[in-house]
Write an enzyme that holds these catalytic residues in place. Sequence first.
Site, PDB file in Angstrom:
ATOM      1  N   SER A 180       0.833  -1.196   0.000  1.00 26.73           N
ATOM      2  CA  SER A 180       0.000   0.000   0.000  1.00 26.73           C
ATOM      3  C   SER A 180       0.874   1.254   0.000  1.00 26.73           C
ATOM      4  CB  SER A 180      -0.961  -0.038   1.183  1.00 26.73           C
ATOM      5  OG  SER A 180      -1.966   0.939   1.072  1.00 26.73           O
ATOM      6  N   ASP A 228      -9.426  -5.145  -5.478  1.00 25.26           N
ATOM      7  CA  ASP A 228      -8.932  -4.096  -4.583  1.00 25.26           C
ATOM      8  C   ASP A 228      -9.640  -2.782  -4.907  1.00 25.26           C
ATOM      9  OD1 ASP A 228      -7.487  -2.246  -3.091  1.00 25.26           O
ATOM     10  OD2 ASP A 228      -5.567  -3.246  -3.438  1.00 25.26           O
ATOM     11  N   HIS A 259      -7.578  -5.494  -0.996  1.00 24.34           N
ATOM     12  CA  HIS A 259      -6.417  -4.718  -0.555  1.00 24.34           C
ATOM     13  C   HIS A 259      -5.688  -5.358   0.631  1.00 24.34           C
ATOM     14  CE1 HIS A 259      -3.948  -1.166  -0.602  1.00 24.34           C
ATOM     15  NE2 HIS A 259      -4.188  -0.908   0.663  1.00 24.34           N
TER      16      HIS A 259
END
Length: 444
Positions: A180, A228, A259
Amino acid sequence: MELPADAPSPPEVRGRAPSAPRLRIVTWLTAGLALVLGLTMAMTAPHASAADNPYQRGPDPTLASVAASRGPFATTQATVPPGNGFNGGYVYYPTDTSLGTWGAVAIVPGYSALFANEEAWMGPWLASFGFVVLGIETNSRTDGADARATQLLAALDYLTQSSPVRNRVDPNRLSVMGHSAGGAGTLMAALRRPSLKTAVGLAPGAPGNSLNMSTTKVPTMLISGQNDGTVTPSYVQGIYNTLPASVEHAWAELAGNDHLSFTRPNPTEMRILIPWLKIFLDNDTRYTQFLCPLADSTGVSRYNSTCPLVPPGLPTSPPTTPPTTTPPPTGPPTSTPPPTTTPPPSGAACTATYRTVGSWSGGFQGEVTVTAGSAAINGWTVRLDLGGGQSISQVWNGTLSTSGSTATVRNVSYNGSLAAAGSTTFGFLGSGTPPAPTPTCTSP
């Protein structure tokens, strides 16, 4: 170290035939000498391929071995205290000290996350395949991507210069990885330190930052999730499209993953990640066979790569059985002509762009990038008209058929579905001089 399968046979005794007792003594002595020499050679002579590459470790890999949850090396771990530019963390490493130093990867978590909670599962898994792994905690859980990049590089400096395991780490074989915002930090770290061997962004996202990677010199892998909603496939596609053609890169999209899929044990991710790190940290081209083409597409909704994935500094000529081996060309490489593109008609479903990757006496390696138009497509077909004396022999990331001088390549199961403006590539080997085709693309 692998031992030779057979000891040398006794040397032949020439000349006048000895008497029976003497024959028995001579035979016993020569056989004994051969056995001693054979054992000595077995204990001292490295495997030929290992001698060519001192970083090649462990048995020859198989599809089952790269998918295993543990590799061939025993591991241990230690806690890293705060300081040295980051907030401490954990280091995982092989216990074997007989094989020399190891390549290393520093890992940083995503925004507001802790490595201990979300990526610690990766530490012993990767270390057991022959890497030193340093998972770091950030100075603040709200640090942005830029700060995470700084801390990743500080962690590598600590690992190689002052950590208790610095003597186990090769300072010339370092990499970074993150999830991320940490994935975005990973890509930023690669831009800042071009000496890194590779960078791996796991759902790399930094809101408000386009992450233009057009100037990177570091081989880069992106791994993302099909479902995601935070770092969407189109966002990752945008990053992937900026990676320069001169730098090896790949993108694997994991089917059904969201995610947070990267924050828990993920075998699909690891069977792709481990070969990538082996190739670019260890120069171990035994692992290319698993990524060029993707050997197991189970759980993978999209896969793009710049096959044959040759680490910088190794020969870039094509394999004889693509893409598992990379023998040198029979002649020096010639200059690479610029890509040729077929101007698409208005509203075309897809377009195709050709480039010559390399050429040698009597042959060449080509690559075609297929790009969807303004709407998503499900399947594509590319046709290339070759000149006299040219032919295509082997293709990866596509299926080939020929009719006269026309070569037709269709998608395979894992790269036929492209989002609007999405792209994929296929490569091939050809005989003759490099062509300058004007490929056409249709869908389906």
